[in-house]
Motif scaffolding. Structure first.
Motif, PDB file in Angstrom:
ATOM      1  N   ASP A   1       0.827  -1.208   0.000  1.00 53.52           N
ATOM      2  CA  ASP A   1       0.000   0.000   0.000  1.00 53.52           C
ATOM      3  C   ASP A   1       0.861   1.258   0.000  1.00 53.52           C
ATOM      4  O   ASP A   1       0.561   2.234  -0.693  1.00 53.52           O
ATOM      5  CB  ASP A   1      -0.948   0.017   1.197  1.00 53.52           C
ATOM      6  CG  ASP A   1      -2.058  -1.021   1.087  1.00 53.52           C
ATOM      7  OD1 ASP A   1      -2.245  -1.602  -0.010  1.00 53.52           O
ATOM      8  OD2 ASP A   1      -2.737  -1.260   2.108  1.00 53.52           O
ATOM      9  N   GLU A   2       1.968   1.240   0.754  1.00 54.10           N
ATOM     10  CA  GLU A   2       2.854   2.405   0.784  1.00 54.10           C
ATOM     11  C   GLU A   2       3.620   2.554  -0.532  1.00 54.10           C
ATOM     12  O   GLU A   2       3.856   3.668  -0.999  1.00 54.10           O
ATOM     13  CB  GLU A   2       3.826   2.329   1.963  1.00 54.10           C
ATOM     14  CG  GLU A   2       4.692   3.551   2.130  1.00 54.10           C
ATOM     15  CD  GLU A   2       3.915   4.852   2.353  1.00 54.10           C
ATOM     16  OE1 GLU A   2       4.441   5.914   1.960  1.00 54.10           O
ATOM     17  OE2 GLU A   2       2.796   4.820   2.906  1.00 54.10           O
ATOM     18  N   VAL A   3       3.992   1.431  -1.143  1.00 51.99           N
ATOM     19  CA  VAL A   3       4.636   1.493  -2.466  1.00 51.99           C
ATOM     20  C   VAL A   3       3.692   2.164  -3.454  1.00 51.99           C
ATOM     21  O   VAL A   3       4.087   3.059  -4.202  1.00 51.99           O
ATOM     22  CB  VAL A   3       5.043   0.079  -2.951  1.00 51.99           C
ATOM     23  CG1 VAL A   3       5.373   0.085  -4.438  1.00 51.99           C
ATOM     24  CG2 VAL A   3       6.223  -0.450  -2.151  1.00 51.99           C
ATOM     25  N   LEU A   4       2.438   1.740  -3.452  1.00 49.49           N
ATOM     26  CA  LEU A   4       1.462   2.359  -4.351  1.00 49.49           C
ATOM     27  C   LEU A   4       1.267   3.835  -4.013  1.00 49.49           C
ATOM     28  O   LEU A   4       1.171   4.678  -4.912  1.00 49.49           O
ATOM     29  CB  LEU A   4       0.121   1.628  -4.294  1.00 49.49           C
ATOM     30  CG  LEU A   4       0.079   0.258  -4.949  1.00 49.49           C
ATOM     31  CD1 LEU A   4      -1.296  -0.379  -4.758  1.00 49.49           C
ATOM     32  CD2 LEU A   4       0.444   0.325  -6.420  1.00 49.49           C
ATOM     33  N   ASN A   5       1.217   4.152  -2.722  1.00 48.18           N
ATOM     34  CA  ASN A   5       1.056   5.540  -2.303  1.00 48.18           C
ATOM     35  C   ASN A   5       2.181   6.421  -2.852  1.00 48.18           C
ATOM     36  O   ASN A   5       1.936   7.537  -3.308  1.00 48.18           O
ATOM     37  CB  ASN A   5       1.018   5.606  -0.773  1.00 48.18           C
ATOM     38  CG  ASN A   5       0.810   7.001  -0.260  1.00 48.18           C
ATOM     39  OD1 ASN A   5      -0.090   7.712  -0.683  1.00 48.18           O
ATOM     40  ND2 ASN A   5       1.663   7.406   0.664  1.00 48.18           N
ATOM     41  N   GLN A   6       3.411   5.899  -2.829  1.00 46.27           N
ATOM     42  CA  GLN A   6       4.566   6.674  -3.274  1.00 46.27           C
ATOM     43  C   GLN A   6       4.787   6.618  -4.788  1.00 46.27           C
ATOM     44  O   GLN A   6       5.359   7.554  -5.356  1.00 46.27           O
ATOM     45  CB  GLN A   6       5.836   6.197  -2.564  1.00 46.27           C
ATOM     46  CG  GLN A   6       5.856   6.495  -1.094  1.00 46.27           C
ATOM     47  CD  GLN A   6       7.155   6.054  -0.438  1.00 46.27           C
ATOM     48  OE1 GLN A   6       8.218   6.051  -1.067  1.00 46.27           O
ATOM     49  NE2 GLN A   6       7.086   5.669   0.830  1.00 46.27           N
TER      50      GLN A   6
END
Length: 146
Positions: free
Chosen positions: A52-57
Motif C-alpha cells: 500500500d505504501e509502495v502504491l502511495n509513493q
C-alpha cells in the motif's frame, strides 16, 4: 508472412542464466532472516502495509492513480515512511525492518564495486513475499544454512 519488413535477426544472451538466477534467489534469506528473526516481515505485511505504501509513493508517477506502477524504475521507494513512531506501534515497521526493506529494494554490489544483482523493483512485493521473502532458505542453498 512479411519478408520485406525484416532483413535480419538480433539475438542476445540465453533466455535463462540459471546459475546466476539461483545465487540471486539464495541471496534473500540472509537479508530477511528466518521467520523468527526481528528483521522478518510477514507475508501479510508485505502484501498490505508495504505494498500500500509502495502504491502511495509510486502509483501516481505516470499521472494516473490506477493501482499500477507503470515504470518501477522511476520509483524511489522510501521505506522510512513506514517507520513506527512514539505514538504508533501498529501497522508500521521497526528501524531494523525498514533497513531490511531498503536492502531488498537496493542493488547488490560486489567487493570490487561491480553490480552483482539488481534491486527488486517496487511493486514486486506481492509475488516476492510468497517465496523470496518467506523466511526460509532457498531449497537449492538450504544446506549452507544448517
Amino acid at each position: 508472412m512479411f519478408p520485406v519488413d525484416f532483413d535480419g535477426l538480433v539475438a542476445g544472451s540465453p533466455a535463462l542464466d540459471f546459475n546466476n538466477l539461483q545465487s540471486w534467489r539464495a541471496n534473500f534469506f540472509p537479508i530477511t532472516g528466518p521467520a523468527t528473526s526481528s528483521r522478518f516481515i510477514s507475508k501479510s505485511s508485505w502484501t498490505t502495509l508495504i505494498h500500500d505504501e509502495v502504491l502511495n509513493q509510486c502509483d501516481g508517477l505516470d499521472g494516473v492513480i490506477d493501482g499500477i506502477i507503470e515504470d518501477p524504475s522511476l520509483c524511489s521507494f522510501r521505506p522510512e515512511a513506514l517507520l513506527c513512531r512514539k505514538d504508533n506501534f501498529t501497522n508500521c515497521l521497526t528501524s531494523t525492518q525498514v533497513e531490511m526493506v531498503r536492502e531488498i529494494f537496493s542493488p547488490l554490489y560486489g567487493e570490487d564495486g561491480n553490480l552483482l544483482y539488481p534491486a527488486m523493483q517496487p511493486g514486486s512485493e506481492i509475488l516476492a513475499a510468497e517465496n523470496l521473502y518467506a523466511g526460509k532458505p532457498f531449497s537449492y542453498s538450504e544446506s549452507w544454512f544448517k
